[in-house]
Design an enzyme around this catalytic site. Structure first.
Site, PDB file in Angstrom:
ATOM      1  CB  SER A  49      -0.925   0.006   1.228  1.00 57.07           C
ATOM      2  OG  SER A  49      -0.183  -0.178   2.407  1.00 57.07           O
ATOM      3  CD  GLU A 186      -7.465  -5.119   1.674  1.00 56.59           C
ATOM      4  OE1 GLU A 186      -6.360  -5.706   1.600  1.00 56.59           O
ATOM      5  OE2 GLU A 186      -7.651  -3.971   1.247  1.00 56.59           O
TER       6      GLU A 186
HETATM    7  O1  KIV Z   1      -0.475  -3.393   1.659  1.00 62.76           O
HETATM    8  C1  KIV Z   1      -1.148  -3.307   2.694  1.00 62.76           C
HETATM    9  O2  KIV Z   1      -1.116  -2.303   3.414  1.00 62.76           O
HETATM   10  C2  KIV Z   1      -1.999  -4.417   3.059  1.00 62.76           C
HETATM   11  C3  KIV Z   1      -2.924  -4.243   4.210  1.00 62.76           C
HETATM   12  C4  KIV Z   1      -4.062  -3.395   3.822  1.00 62.76           C
HETATM   13  C5  KIV Z   1      -3.357  -5.528   4.774  1.00 62.76           C
HETATM   14  O3  KIV Z   1      -1.960  -5.418   2.424  1.00 62.76           O
END
Ligand code: KIV
Length: 309
Positions: A49, A186
């Protein structure tokens, strides 16, 4: 006070048995990791993310292994006593096992992660098994898997009907059988996430997956409202608004520089007595120096006239 010791997969497994809820937050660099550790978080996830919240992409797909190694290393420097999981980025575990293990090796050796996270269920179970057998803990991730957003057809809640709920249960069980130490759920309907949590012996860590998971994870920038693009999502709770504080601080800095209030007397370093005069006598006689002196004199004359008028 003795430094806390990082969790490990054995302790994480015990936490499920003891109904001790796991807390996980993303972090991507030294300061976010340091703050998360100081706040007592159980697990830090260096999530891909970071593509959205740090690098400004509109998905996680452009994030590379180099990006992940770089950010994981910075995160590990900030949280030496916390269990750190690093995301395997898009398409780094769907080719040969050799290539997959090279990526894992980089995240562990160069990034200093303690474990890796991978999106997907049954189709990646063989890779999960091989990684676990090579001695690296794997965190699974099912439900809404952002790396597959183009095949899922957008950011939709998963496991709402019976067929999809069963599909998710099968995926979760495949990951458990492959040796994953926990699974992120998720954007999963609460009842489905609860059933998976009851069925698995390994912990589930939910994000938008209801109240029954064994733990919760959120994105750092969402938790503290740090210029996050995700603010309107229903499953996110904002616990602080540092974005507003940072913006106000920068505005105040800009204003004070513009109006001359900063730097003030206490922010400056003074030269020895006479240095200013000696520089003026050396350079104030040059053409540029004289022009400057003239400009200053004209400006102060104008000010005087303005003040009188
Ligand atoms: O990349 C990320 O931050 C994630 C979380 C939302 C679990 O995969």
């Amino acid at each position: 006070m003795a430094a806390k010791r990082p969790l490990n997969v054995v302790k994480i497994s015990k936490m499920k048995q003891q109904k001790d809820r796991l807390t996980m937050i993303t972090a991507y660099d030294y300061p976010s990791a340091k703050l998360a550790e100081e706040a007592g978080i159980d697990i830090i996830l260096v999530g891909d993310s970071l593509g959205n919240v740090v690098l400004g992409y509109n998905s996680t797909i452009p994030v590379t292994l180099d990006d992940m190694v770089y950010h994981t290393r910075a995160t590990a420097r900030g949280a030496e006593n916390t269990f750190i999981v690093a995301d395997m980025p898009f398409m780094t575990y769907h080719g040969s096992l050799d290539e997959t293990l090279k990526g894992v090796r980089r995240l562990m050796q160069e990034g200093h992660a303690h474990a890796v996270k991978m999106e997907g269920g049954i189709e990646i179970a063989p890779a999960v098994k091989a990684i676990v057998q090579s001695g690296v803990p794997v965190l699974g991730h099912i439900g809404l898997t952002p790396q597959s957003v183009n095949t899922i057809g957008g950011y939709r809640v998963q496991g709402k009907d019976a067929a999809d709920a069963k599909r998710l249960m099968d995926e979760a069980k495949a990951l458990e059988a492959a040796g994953a130490f926990a699974v992120v759920l998720e954007l999963v309907a609460e009842e489905t996430a609860a059933a998976i949590t009851r069925e698995l012996s390994i912990p589930t860590i939910g994000i938008g997956a209801g109240r029954e998971c064994d733990g919760q994870v959120l994105v750092f920038h969402d938790v503290v409202k740090y210029a996050s693009p995700y603010m309107e999502k229903r499953f996110v709770k904002t616990f602080a608004d540092v974005g507003a504080q940072i913006r106000e601080g920068i505005e105040a800095y800009v204003n004070e520089v513009k109006n001359g209030a900063f730097p003030a007397e206490n922010h400056v370093f003074k030269a020895d007595e006479g240095v200013s005069e000696s520089l003026d006598s050396l350079y104030g006689g040059s053409k540029a120096g004289q022009e400057n002196l003239q400009k200053q004199e004209t400006a102060s004359d104008k000010e005087k006239v303005g003040a009188q008028g």
